[in-house]
Motif scaffolding. Structure first.
Motif, mmCIF file in Angstrom:
data_model
loop_
_atom_site.group_PDB
_atom_site.id
_atom_site.type_symbol
_atom_site.label_atom_id
_atom_site.label_comp_id
_atom_site.label_asym_id
_atom_site.label_seq_id
_atom_site.Cartn_x
_atom_site.Cartn_y
_atom_site.Cartn_z
ATOM 1 N N PHE A 464 0.821 -1.199 0.000
ATOM 2 C CA PHE A 464 0.000 0.000 0.000
ATOM 3 C C PHE A 464 0.861 1.258 0.000
ATOM 4 O O PHE A 464 1.961 1.280 0.569
ATOM 5 N N THR A 465 0.354 2.322 -0.625
ATOM 6 C CA THR A 465 0.927 3.645 -0.410
ATOM 7 C C THR A 465 0.521 4.116 0.988
ATOM 8 O O THR A 465 -0.315 3.493 1.664
ATOM 9 N N LEU A 466 1.077 5.226 1.424
ATOM 10 C CA LEU A 466 0.745 5.740 2.754
ATOM 11 C C LEU A 466 -0.735 6.109 2.835
ATOM 12 O O LEU A 466 -1.396 5.836 3.848
ATOM 13 N N MET A 467 -1.272 6.717 1.787
ATOM 14 C CA MET A 467 -2.687 7.072 1.794
ATOM 15 C C MET A 467 -3.571 5.829 1.832
ATOM 16 O O MET A 467 -4.555 5.761 2.579
ATOM 17 N N GLY A 534 5.471 9.875 -3.985
ATOM 18 C CA GLY A 534 4.067 10.245 -3.968
ATOM 19 C C GLY A 534 3.429 10.255 -2.602
ATOM 20 O O GLY A 534 2.334 10.810 -2.441
ATOM 21 N N ASP A 535 4.073 9.653 -1.603
ATOM 22 C CA ASP A 535 3.499 9.692 -0.261
ATOM 23 C C ASP A 535 3.429 11.115 0.263
ATOM 24 O O ASP A 535 2.572 11.435 1.095
ATOM 25 N N GLU A 536 4.303 11.967 -0.223
ATOM 26 C CA GLU A 536 4.300 13.356 0.229
ATOM 27 C C GLU A 536 3.052 14.103 -0.225
ATOM 28 O O GLU A 536 2.716 15.162 0.315
ATOM 29 N N GLN A 537 2.350 13.573 -1.222
ATOM 30 C CA GLN A 537 1.171 14.255 -1.747
ATOM 31 C C GLN A 537 -0.101 13.418 -1.623
ATOM 32 O O GLN A 537 -1.151 13.804 -2.141
ATOM 33 N N ASN A 555 0.217 4.593 -11.063
ATOM 34 C CA ASN A 555 1.623 4.520 -10.650
ATOM 35 C C ASN A 555 2.395 5.808 -10.943
ATOM 36 O O ASN A 555 3.622 5.802 -10.908
ATOM 37 N N TRP A 556 1.682 6.888 -11.229
ATOM 38 C CA TRP A 556 2.361 8.142 -11.577
ATOM 39 C C TRP A 556 2.339 9.127 -10.408
ATOM 40 O O TRP A 556 1.386 9.167 -9.620
ATOM 41 N N LEU A 557 3.374 9.945 -10.343
ATOM 42 C CA LEU A 557 3.372 11.101 -9.451
ATOM 43 C C LEU A 557 2.479 12.170 -10.068
ATOM 44 O O LEU A 557 2.523 12.417 -11.272
ATOM 45 N N ASP A 558 1.649 12.788 -9.239
ATOM 46 C CA ASP A 558 0.712 13.820 -9.706
ATOM 47 C C ASP A 558 1.410 15.179 -9.683
ATOM 48 O O ASP A 558 1.776 15.677 -8.616
ATOM 49 N N PHE A 568 0.479 18.250 3.639
ATOM 50 C CA PHE A 568 1.256 17.105 4.102
ATOM 51 C C PHE A 568 2.686 17.182 3.582
ATOM 52 O O PHE A 568 3.626 16.810 4.293
ATOM 53 N N GLU A 569 2.876 17.661 2.370
ATOM 54 C CA GLU A 569 4.231 17.835 1.851
ATOM 55 C C GLU A 569 4.992 18.852 2.696
ATOM 56 O O GLU A 569 6.177 18.663 3.000
ATOM 57 N N ASP A 570 4.317 19.935 3.082
ATOM 58 C CA ASP A 570 4.954 20.919 3.963
ATOM 59 C C ASP A 570 5.336 20.282 5.300
ATOM 60 O O ASP A 570 6.412 20.551 5.853
ATOM 61 N N PHE A 571 4.447 19.455 5.836
ATOM 62 C CA PHE A 571 4.715 18.770 7.103
ATOM 63 C C PHE A 571 5.939 17.870 6.964
ATOM 64 O O PHE A 571 6.816 17.854 7.842
#
Length: 700
Positions: A464-467, A534-537, A555-558, A568-571
């Motif tokens: 799984f991804t983090l989300m 991608g977990d950062e977003q 499977n792509w980065l957005d 969440f990316e800022d965090f």
């Protein structure tokens, strides 16, 4: 038969058994050299520029020290070629030679063209072990990719490996295609390529995030599996290597310049980011004895692969049909030559070895002193780069976490599972999580190893991804075409109250907090953290935990404006800034349980009542809260508070009432900032399912 060109006996490059394997251009011509201990004849086949027509064929005239070789003075870079190898077809003895098969050079520096699987598998559906080969007379040249003669000359300028210390390393696991396929600001031919990853805007995202290394899923030449081609799917992850020296064609632009990889490395180095390659030396794309003959099997099956007691079959510890035989000196040489090529010629900074247990095997027996590990340890080039093991395979005693020799780091899946279970709210996890937070000493503190030996991760490409970890209780892999039977069932995930996407604001708020808890734990633990692209977003795979065959947006980065630079990316950036600025999370001298690490620093565990944790506290299955105090005389302290329970509680802070504490991280409020906020002394309300990091500059 095409007319054979003039060929020189011997080598113009190096004499005797030291001649380089592969196709080596010296400025005037090309030396061809191929290892095969059991062949009776080796023919070199040259093709036209499109690879569709064989224009010349010549038998390599010399055989010395198991090397077949010859020098062609007129062959230059860009020439397409392949081999036909004669010898006994005797599966009962482990030999599978077949001159009807055009074969790829294991040392080829570049491949050209696609593999047509349905034709490559011709004759293997039935009767594939017939010794007379009458089933397989069809010439395979038209279905096979070709090798390319390459000029390795490249202008590097002042580029060199960065040698970032392990204690400062933060890894970002990514896929070359997935990183930029979604970037609409790039020209379509560049998306999903090395050049797309080398684009300054792509690299800027990594720099702003604060990672120090990018670990790329396999980029060595690989091809789609036959069973996937039948389903119109692809091998997206790339764990199906067929060329250990060649970059995968799918990551090159249409011009196909092999130096595009080197340009990517150079630009990442200029930004201070190391390049780590995920490599697959445990098996090849030829699969089981029922698979196609593409390279190694037809060159010298008995040398390249571990065979079973019945030599018709392979001894497979990978689950992929075969296992490379690294106990053979020439096969070991190939792997070592490949690793040195990527380091010396391509300036790579390290490697992550897929199913690394197989590399230390003699069939069922694993040894941390295996010849491959010893070869790495003494190699003057390779002993200086980062070596990361996936410490398991599918064979007997395949799980070897913590058992790899010094200089190796290892993927720590126990850390992953313990942290997941803790924040899910499982009981009895306190002692396990505390060990992981301090570098997993119980697993790695031996033989002079250090906390960085533990590659800590919560998510990776496999799973799984983090989300999705906080959004799904169960996997949803139906799109893979295997009736949801593929992928792992032991995910330790929690959907927070609804399966999949929801409009419920309370559930979404809880999911965001859980993501912050997991990421904060990862980035504030001792050891080497690895994050997933991608977990950062908040990238989701719609509950699919095995997207190895999915080539689309899943499977792509957005890269949309809405996805980039979110809260969440800022965090996450804030957490990494804190990790860089505070040695508590990277300096092993805070670890009292590690032998040989002695300094006036200490780490201790606190009960919410303010006292030290007792043995009874650790064994209390209902206890889901603790505090980690890290301090040094005269330098103040840091206190990390955890509460995985579903109720808030009061946590008494250690030290005198006058001691001043400031808050750096609060996952309940989404705070991760070095511009700390002062809080009241004495006691602190610790919210449910939250992590808070406090700092005191005054010694108690």
């Amino acid at each position: 038969m095409p007319k054979a060109p003039a060929v020189h006996t011997g080598s113009r490059v190096l004499p005797g058994s030291d001649r380089p394997l592969g196709a080596t251009w010296d400025g005037s011509g090309t030396n061809f050299a191929l290892f095969s201990a059991n062949a009776t004849k080796v023919e070199l086949c040259l093709f036209d520029k499109r690879g569709r027509r064989e224009i010349e064929r010549v038998a390599l005239p010399e055989f010395a020290h198991q090397i077949w070789h010859g020098y062609l003075p007129e062959v230059r870079p860009g020439q397409l070629y392949g081999y036909r190898v004669n010898g006994p077809y005797a599966p009962e003895e482990g030999h599978r030679f077949n001159p009807n098969k055009l074969l790829l050079d294991p040392y080829a520096l570049r491949h050209h063209g696609d593999l047509r699987w349905h034709d490559a598998l011709h004759g293997y559906r039935i009767g594939h072990d017939k010794a007379d080969m009458s089933f397989d007379r069809r010439d395979s040249a038209f279905v096979m990719p070709k090798c390319v003669v390459v000029d390795t000359t490249h202008t590097w300028g002042g580029d060199r490996r960065l040698e970032t210390p392990w204690s400062q390393t933060v890894i970002y696991e990514a896929h070359v295609g997935g990183m930029t396929m979604g970037r609409e600001d790039l020209e379509p031919p560049i998306r999903g390529t090395f050049e797309g990853l080398a684009d300054p805007r792509t690299i800027d995202h990594l720099v702003r995030l604060g990672v120090t290394a990018i670990e790329l899923l396999p980029i060595q030449s690989y091809y789609d599996d036959g069973h996937l081609s039948e389903k119109n799917l692809v091998n997206w992850w790339g764990y199906n290597t067929l060329g250990f020296f060649a970059p995968a064609q799918r990551y090159l632009t249409p011009q196909g310049n092999p130096h595009e990889f080197k340009l990517m490395v150079r630009r990442l180095h200029e930004a201070g980011i190391e390049v780590i390659l995920d490599v697959v030396y445990n098996h090849t794309a030829e699969g089981s004895e029922l698979g196609p003959t593409l390279s190694f099997r037809g060159i010298d099956n008995a040398s390249y692969y571990m065979l079973d007691e019945n030599p018709r079959h392979y001894f497979d510890t990978t689950g992929c049909g075969n296992s490379l035989n690294l106990r053979n000196s020439r096969v070991l040489q190939m792997v070592m030559d490949s690793l040195r090529y990527w380091v010396e010629v391509c300036h790579v900074d390290g490697f992550r070895f897929d199913l690394a247990t197989t590399l230390g095997r003699d069939h069922a027996h694993f040894s941390r002193d295996a010849v491959f590990y010893e070869a790495i340890r003494q190699d003057p080039v390779l002993q200086t780069v980062k070596m990361i093991a996936e410490p398991w395979d599918t064979g007997p005693n395949g799980y070897q976490l913590g058992n790899f020799p010094p200089v190796w780091a290892e993927w720590n899946d126990r850390y992953r599972d313990d942290v997941r279970a803790f924040w899910r709210g499982d009981g009895g996890m306190m002692r396990k999580v505390s060990d992981g937070l301090l570098g997993s000493a119980g697993t790695f503190a031996h033989d002079g190893r250090r906390p960085w030996s533990s590659i800590n991760f919560i998510t990776a490409h496999d799973g799984f991804t983090l989300m999705d970890l906080v959004s799904y209780d169960h996997k949803h892999n139906e799109e893979n075409g295997e009736d949801n039977n593929d992928g792992h069932d032991h995910n330790l995930s929690w959907n927070c109250g609804a399966e999949g996407p929801t409009d419920d604001p309370a559930i979404n708020a809880l999911r965001d907090r859980q993501r912050r808890n997991l990421m904060a734990t990862l980035l504030l633990s001792q050891g080497t953290p690895m994050t997933l692209m991608g977990d950062e977003q908040g990238r989701s795979q719609n509950g699919n935990n095995n997207t190895y065959c999915q080539p689309g947006e899943i499977n792509w980065l957005d890269w949309s404006e809405a996805a980039m630079g979110g809260p969440f990316e800022d965090f996450m950036r804030g957490l990494l800034a804190i990790r860089r600025a505070r040695s508590h999370f990277t300096d092993p001298h805070y670890l009292r349980d590690w032998p040989g690490l002695r300094a006036p620093r200490c780490a201790g565990w606190r009960h919410p009542e303010g006292r030290e944790m007792s043995p009874q506290d650790w064994e209390d299955d209902g206890n889901r809260a603790t505090g980690l105090l890290m301090q040094q005389a005269g330098e103040g302290a840091m206190l990390m508070l955890f509460n995985a329970g579903h109720e808030p509680l009061n946590f008494r802070l250690p030290g005198a009432e006058k001691r001043q504490w400031r808050r750096l991280v609060d996952t309940a409020k989404g705070v991760a900032d070095l511009r700390s906020l002062q809080i009241d002394c004495g006691a602190l309300e610790l919210p449910e399912r939250a992590l808070i990091l406090l700092e005191s500059r005054k010694d108690a």
